[in-house]
Enzyme design. Structure first.
Site, mmCIF file in Angstrom:
data_model
loop_
_atom_site.group_PDB
_atom_site.id
_atom_site.type_symbol
_atom_site.label_atom_id
_atom_site.label_comp_id
_atom_site.label_asym_id
_atom_site.label_seq_id
_atom_site.Cartn_x
_atom_site.Cartn_y
_atom_site.Cartn_z
ATOM 1 N N HIS A 106 38.376 26.410 40.143
ATOM 2 C CA HIS A 106 37.007 26.531 40.654
ATOM 3 C C HIS A 106 36.362 27.834 40.163
ATOM 4 O O HIS A 106 35.563 28.453 40.844
ATOM 5 C CB HIS A 106 37.029 26.493 42.185
ATOM 6 N N ARG B 64 36.829 30.945 42.481
ATOM 7 C CA ARG B 64 35.932 31.096 43.632
ATOM 8 C C ARG B 64 36.561 30.701 44.954
ATOM 9 O O ARG B 64 35.986 30.940 46.008
ATOM 10 C CB ARG B 64 34.673 30.246 43.419
HETATM 11 C C1 LIG Z 1 27.628 28.922 41.501
HETATM 12 C C2 LIG Z 1 28.719 27.917 41.381
HETATM 13 C C3 LIG Z 1 28.690 26.785 42.183
HETATM 14 C C4 LIG Z 1 29.698 25.819 42.062
HETATM 15 N N1 LIG Z 1 29.628 24.671 42.815
HETATM 16 C C5 LIG Z 1 30.554 23.701 42.644
HETATM 17 C C6 LIG Z 1 30.438 22.462 43.330
HETATM 18 O O1 LIG Z 1 29.485 22.239 44.087
HETATM 19 N N2 LIG Z 1 31.403 21.544 43.138
HETATM 20 C C7 LIG Z 1 32.463 21.761 42.295
HETATM 21 O O2 LIG Z 1 33.324 20.896 42.146
HETATM 22 N N3 LIG Z 1 32.581 22.917 41.616
HETATM 23 C C8 LIG Z 1 31.652 23.883 41.768
HETATM 24 N N4 LIG Z 1 31.762 25.047 41.059
HETATM 25 C C9 LIG Z 1 32.905 25.238 40.153
HETATM 26 C C10 LIG Z 1 32.584 24.722 38.754
HETATM 27 O O3 LIG Z 1 32.474 23.319 38.728
HETATM 28 C C11 LIG Z 1 33.684 25.106 37.768
HETATM 29 O O4 LIG Z 1 34.915 24.668 38.243
HETATM 30 C C12 LIG Z 1 33.743 26.619 37.505
HETATM 31 O O5 LIG Z 1 32.461 27.181 37.510
HETATM 32 C C13 LIG Z 1 34.408 26.872 36.161
HETATM 33 O O6 LIG Z 1 34.585 28.238 35.949
HETATM 34 P P1 LIG Z 1 33.598 29.167 35.067
HETATM 35 O O7 LIG Z 1 32.389 29.392 35.922
HETATM 36 O O8 LIG Z 1 34.401 30.387 34.872
HETATM 37 O O9 LIG Z 1 33.288 28.392 33.820
HETATM 38 C C14 LIG Z 1 30.770 26.010 41.163
HETATM 39 C C15 LIG Z 1 30.785 27.163 40.361
HETATM 40 C C16 LIG Z 1 29.770 28.098 40.461
HETATM 41 C C17 LIG Z 1 29.816 29.307 39.556
#
Ligand SMILES: Cc1cc2nc3c(=O)[nH]c(=O)nc-3n(C[C@H](O)[C@H](O)[C@H](O)COP(=O)(O)O)c2cc1C
Length: 419
Positions: free
Chosen positions: A284, A287
């Site tokens: 994720h 996060r």
């Molecule tokens: C601001 C933000 C919101 C995100 N919201 C979701 C979400 O609603 N559902 C989800 O499956 N992943 C969510 N993600 C994770 C992304 O799908 C992804 O796994 C992640 O951003 C990949 O890492 P990177 O930002 O280093 O490329 C979110 C990431 C960010 C940065």
């Protein structure tokens, strides 16, 4: 450094700088940061540094192509847009801009459950290869409603996110006053006032054109203005999520079913046993679980476990085309991009999202040339080496690391750098 135009951005880190200047701090940090001590966030970048490309020479690569086939469809690059639900807050109608940039680039776009543009609008006004992300709610029938809606709207794949059953512990959001419901305080209001381009260009335009954005893909029962309470974690996070839920989704979803957020080969295996068409190895973007390994560290064992019988996708920590090439070499068939295109969208809407994708295209192409590959399918395990393979196990622990950006550093180090 001040950039005049988005095309002046030389790489994703430049776009990040531009986003940082445009967005209020609470919004920038919501996108940019990780969770707790931000170990996972930092390690996602450091893990890529511990992997080397193994350049090969004297092959004619003048005819190379980035075309990539996954799930029986050919895309123009081996990347897709990860679901984030945040592009609409980066820029006015930023989700449409980002989806458009993805379509123009010939790659898939994933829409998040929590996005503020409806799936029907994305499908009707943009089209392209569309994937829908699903969070499972406590009331499963509400999630199933969303699944049926996505199918009717023509979405081709469902990404079931399984690593968000409990929310990450994002202390900075609470400090910044960024929460649902949104609470206005002097700090976050001043922050907005100090970013007039965002205040007028994004927030102001939403307010002028119908009011605060809503989570329009939520079923009516849960939908509410994003600044208001919408039921709380009890309803919108299902910590009871389990394998039976995946089985039930397989029964009702006719398209490709991808399980997003896996870090263990046994979970990947079980997902495939239950009918998943693909798995997304992801933490994720650092996060959620701060002690999770970087997905690139566990990708090889997951590919070894299920790579023969399913499609393995990858995300987290990718900021360079060379990161994409490394993930492909370790067995991923496609790489999803999260923050990189959000930075671009925040910097300049469609033009910024396009710039981010152009940067990836050129960097991936350069990386392929450097390892003498003409096709994405030629990129293989022998094109990369982990540090320990080159130098022995003691090397990785003692090797000095050059920070390429503050984005990969733990916050304390960032503050130290600024001092
Ligand atoms: C601001 C933000 C919101 C995100 N919201 C979701 C979400 O609603 N559902 C989800 O499956 N992943 C969510 N993600 C994770 C992304 O799908 C992804 O796994 C992640 O951003 C990949 O890492 P990177 O930002 O280093 O490329 C979110 C990431 C960010 C940065």
């Amino acid at each position: 450094m001040i950039y005049q135009k988005v095309d002046d951005a030389q790489n994703i880190f430049d776009l990040r700088d531009m986003a940082k200047r445009r967005l209020p701090k609470w919004l920038f940090e919501f996108v940019d940061r990780g969770t707790e001590d931000e170990w996972a966030l930092g390690n996602n970048r450091e893990a890529f540094q511990r992997i080397r490309l193994r350049p090969r020479m004297l092959v004619d690569v003048s005819g190379r192509t980035l075309d990539t086939t996954v799930f029986g469809k050919t895309h123009k690059m081996p990347i897709g847009i990860a679901p984030t639900g945040a592009a609409g807050m980066m820029w006015y109608q930023g989700e449409l801009d980002l989806a458009r940039a993805a379509k123009e680039a010939g790659i898939p776009f994933s829409l998040a459950t929590g996005s503020i543009t409806s799936m029907e609008k994305i499908a009707g006004e943009v089209g392209g290869t569309l994937w829908m992300q699903l969070y499972m709610w406590a009331d499963r029938s509400l999630s199933h409603q969303l699944v049926r809606r996505a199918s009717a709207a023509g979405f081709e794949a469902l990404l079931v996110t399984v690593d968000g059953a409990v929310a990450g512990n994002r202390e900075y959001n609470r400090r910044n006053g960024f929460s649902v419901p949104f609470r206005y305080n002097r700090r976050n209001t001043t922050d907005v006032l100090l970013h007039p381009r965002w205040m007028f260009g994004v927030l102001g335009r939403y307010i002028m054109n119908g009011g605060m954005p809503q989570r329009v893909n939520f079923p009516k029962e849960l939908q509410a203005k994003i600044t208001r309470e919408y039921g709380g974690n009890k309803e919108t996070r299902a910590d009871s999520l389990n394998w039976d839920d995946l089985k039930a989704l397989r029964d009702i979803w006719p398209g490709k079913l991808l399980v997003k957020g896996l870090l263990h080969p046994d979970d990947a295996s079980q997902s495939v046993d239950l009918g998943a068409d693909g798995v997304i190895v992801s933490n994720h973007g650092g996060r959620n679980c701060d002690c999770a390994p970087s997905p690139i560290e566990v990708l090889p064992e997951i590919v070894a476990a299920v790579g023969e019988r399913t499609t393995v996708l990858f995300d987290s920590g990718v900021r360079r085309g060379s990161d994409v090439v490394k993930a492909l070499a370790l067995g991923a068939k496609m790489v999803l991009i999260g923050r990189s295109t959000l930075y671009g969208t925040a910097a300049a809407g469609y033009a910024g999202a396009k710039r981010a994708l152009d940067i990836y295209r050129s960097e991936i192409s350069r990386g392929m040339a450097q390892i003498s590959c003409n096709r994405v399918s030629e990129i293989a395990r022998h094109h990369v080496a982990f540090d320990w393979e080159l130098h022995g196990p003691s090397y990785a622990a003692s090797a000095p690391r050059a920070p390429e950006s503050e984005a990969m550093l733990p916050r304390d180090n960032v503050s130290a750098l600024r001092r």
